[in-house]
Design an enzyme around this catalytic site. Structure first.
Site, PDB file in Angstrom:
ATOM      1  N   ASP A 107       0.812  -1.120  -0.035  1.00  0.00           N
ATOM      2  CA  ASP A 107      -0.032   0.043  -0.172  1.00  0.00           C
ATOM      3  C   ASP A 107       0.909   1.265  -0.214  1.00  0.00           C
ATOM      4  O   ASP A 107       2.085   1.291   0.575  1.00  0.00           O
ATOM      5  CB  ASP A 107      -0.961  -0.114   1.323  1.00  0.00           C
ATOM      6  CG  ASP A 107      -2.036   0.881   1.156  1.00  0.00           C
ATOM      7  OD1 ASP A 107      -2.429   1.395  -0.021  1.00  0.00           O
ATOM      8  OD2 ASP A 107      -2.674   1.139   2.043  1.00  0.00           O
ATOM      9  N   HIS A 111       2.323   3.582  -8.930  1.00  0.00           N
ATOM     10  CA  HIS A 111       2.169   2.087  -9.454  1.00  0.00           C
ATOM     11  C   HIS A 111       3.151   1.475 -10.061  1.00  0.00           C
ATOM     12  O   HIS A 111       3.616   0.434  -9.920  1.00  0.00           O
ATOM     13  CB  HIS A 111       0.750   1.895 -10.307  1.00  0.00           C
ATOM     14  CG  HIS A 111      -0.402   2.333  -9.381  1.00  0.00           C
ATOM     15  ND1 HIS A 111      -0.540   1.846  -7.959  1.00  0.00           N
ATOM     16  CD2 HIS A 111      -1.404   2.883  -9.506  1.00  0.00           C
ATOM     17  CE1 HIS A 111      -1.577   2.417  -7.513  1.00  0.00           C
ATOM     18  NE2 HIS A 111      -2.320   3.095  -8.568  1.00  0.00           N
ATOM     19  N   LEU A 128       9.949 -20.562  -4.825  1.00  0.00           N
ATOM     20  CA  LEU A 128       8.934 -19.885  -4.096  1.00  0.00           C
ATOM     21  C   LEU A 128       7.840 -19.907  -5.013  1.00  0.00           C
ATOM     22  O   LEU A 128       7.840 -19.956  -6.161  1.00  0.00           O
ATOM     23  CB  LEU A 128       9.594 -18.390  -4.436  1.00  0.00           C
ATOM     24  CG  LEU A 128       8.711 -17.275  -3.812  1.00  0.00           C
ATOM     25  CD1 LEU A 128       8.634 -17.428  -2.234  1.00  0.00           C
ATOM     26  CD2 LEU A 128       9.088 -15.972  -4.457  1.00  0.00           C
TER      27      LEU A 128
HETATM   28  C1  IPE Z   1      -5.577  -2.680  -0.174  1.00  0.00           C
HETATM   29  O1  IPE Z   1      -5.068  -1.373  -0.167  1.00  0.00           O
HETATM   30  C2  IPE Z   1      -5.613  -3.181  -1.481  1.00  0.00           C
HETATM   31  C3  IPE Z   1      -4.186  -3.377  -1.978  1.00  0.00           C
HETATM   32  C4  IPE Z   1      -3.067  -3.357  -1.558  1.00  0.00           C
HETATM   33  C5  IPE Z   1      -4.066  -4.232  -3.266  1.00  0.00           C
HETATM   34  P1  IPE Z   1      -6.437  -0.082  -0.433  1.00  0.00           P
HETATM   35  O2  IPE Z   1      -5.336   1.147  -0.548  1.00  0.00           O
HETATM   36  O3  IPE Z   1      -7.176  -0.303  -1.418  1.00  0.00           O
HETATM   37  O4  IPE Z   1      -7.024  -0.281   1.087  1.00  0.00           O
HETATM   38  P2  IPE Z   1      -7.980   1.072   1.829  1.00  0.00           P
HETATM   39  O5  IPE Z   1      -8.915   1.590   0.792  1.00  0.00           O
HETATM   40  O6  IPE Z   1      -6.764   1.951   2.170  1.00  0.00           O
HETATM   41  O7  IPE Z   1      -8.388   0.174   2.862  1.00  0.00           O
HETATM   42  C1  IPE Z   2      -1.591   0.214  -3.265  1.00  0.00           C
HETATM   43  O1  IPE Z   2      -1.241   1.674  -3.199  1.00  0.00           O
HETATM   44  C2  IPE Z   2      -1.838  -0.390  -4.638  1.00  0.00           C
HETATM   45  C3  IPE Z   2      -3.169  -0.720  -4.839  1.00  0.00           C
HETATM   46  C4  IPE Z   2      -4.246  -0.696  -3.847  1.00  0.00           C
HETATM   47  C5  IPE Z   2      -3.692  -1.176  -6.199  1.00  0.00           C
HETATM   48  P1  IPE Z   2      -2.490   2.684  -3.425  1.00  0.00           P
HETATM   49  O2  IPE Z   2      -2.825   3.084  -4.893  1.00  0.00           O
HETATM   50  O3  IPE Z   2      -3.679   2.355  -2.521  1.00  0.00           O
HETATM   51  O4  IPE Z   2      -1.921   3.853  -2.529  1.00  0.00           O
HETATM   52  P2  IPE Z   2      -2.279   4.930  -1.733  1.00  0.00           P
HETATM   53  O5  IPE Z   2      -3.053   4.019  -0.457  1.00  0.00           O
HETATM   54  O6  IPE Z   2      -3.606   5.681  -2.307  1.00  0.00           O
HETATM   55  O7  IPE Z   2      -1.537   6.001  -1.283  1.00  0.00           O
HETATM   56 MG    MG Z   3      -4.059   2.618  -0.584  1.00  0.00          MG
END
Ligand code: IPE
Ligand code: IPE
Ligand code: MG
Length: 255
Positions: free
Chosen positions: A35, A52, A146
């Site tokens: 995240d 990303h 793995l």
């Molecule tokens: C969880 O992260 C999903 C992934 C890392 C793929 P999100 O960014 O979607 O989660 P919330 O919305 O902060 O809970």
């Molecule tokens: C995690 O990073 C990737 C996915 C959930 C696909 P985020 O896109 O949720 O990044 P933040 O949480 O908005 O910083």
């Molecule tokens: Mg996120």
């Protein structure tokens, strides 16, 4: 080694961390909620998709490190069933990442004996995404190193609900008695069926929640949260998480 571990401090150098890790007690299954990509990009005045793209590079490094350390399963939360709520341009980009990643990395993953596995509602992915990930699974099916388990369009509530449906159907058909339903039968209907439960769950970016990830499977996992944003995560952070894990006492309700 244990004596050294008990003195573990977070400001050790990468080399010192390496020496701290007990290679015999490596968590066999590590699951990561990757995240913070969006915030990483925002901090730099870049569009979210730049985060990303950077996050994808980290996946490569972490896979290699986990494989080198002898981790058996690495589960990576790449896209949740709730992530479809994001703007279309971002979702479209995220759906391109698996093939971008695999076009570049599949040959070396094969070389490194990594076995790609999927968890989630793969049928609902765009055709091009599906094709890329299914090819990776197929091309690595005989590998014995793995297990790289990508959670793609994965949601634990859907997974559990679906397991209940499938079990109910078996009861309806008379193949199973309600009283015979047990934890093991439920587990066989989860998307992790043949995998052990995660020993260590890591979440980056400072959020302290599960966001619908492996709700059943993490019942007795050790959790490690870090403020580090996923694109800034590196091998040393993984070693740090493992070193902390190795200091924990897993009691499973015992003494
Ligand atoms: C969880 O992260 C999903 C992934 C890392 C793929 P999100 O960014 O979607 O989660 P919330 O919305 O902060 O809970
Ligand atoms: C995690 O990073 C990737 C996915 C959930 C696909 P985020 O896109 O949720 O990044 P933040 O949480 O908005 O910083
Ligand atoms: Mg996120």
């Amino acid at each position: 080694m244990l004596g050294k571990l008990s003195k573990w401090k977070s400001n050790l150098t990468a080399q010192e961390l390496k020496e701290e890790i007990d290679l015999v007690e490596i968590p066999k299954h590590i699951a990561i909620i990757m995240d913070g990509n969006g915030r990483w990009a925002k901090n730099r005045g870049l569009p979210r998709i730049a985060g990303h793209r950077e996050g994808m590079k980290v996946v490569r490094k972490v896979v290699q490190k986990a494989n080198d350390l002898g981790v058996e399963v690495l589960t990576l939360y790449a896209f949740s069933t709730e992530n479809w709520k994001r703007p279309k341009t971002e979702v479209d980009y995220l759906m391109k990442l698996p093939e971008r990643f695999l076009n570049k990395e599949l040959p070396s993953l094969i070389e490194e004996n990594v076995k790609v596995r999927l968890m989630g509602s793969i049928e609902e992915l765009p055709e091009h995404t599906k094709r890329a990930v299914i090819k990776a699974v197929k091309d690595t099916e005989n590998n014995t190193g793995l297990i790289l388990n990508f959670a793609l369009n994965y949601g634990s509530r859907f997974e559990l609900m679906n397991a209940v449906k499938e079990i109910s159907r078996q009861v309806e058909l008379g193949k199973l008695k309600t009283d015979d339903i047990n934890e093991s039968i439920l587990e066989q209907h989860l998307m992790t069926a043949e995998l052990r439960d995660p020993d260590l769950l890591i979440r980056t970016s400072g959020e302290i929640r599960l966001s619908n990830f492996m709700l059943w499977q993490v019942a007795y996992s050790e959790f490690w949260f870090t403020d580090v944003l996923w694109p800034d995560f590196n091998e040393s952070h993984l070693e740090e998480a493992i070193a902390v894990y190795q200091k924990r006492a897993r009691r499973y309700g015992g003494v």
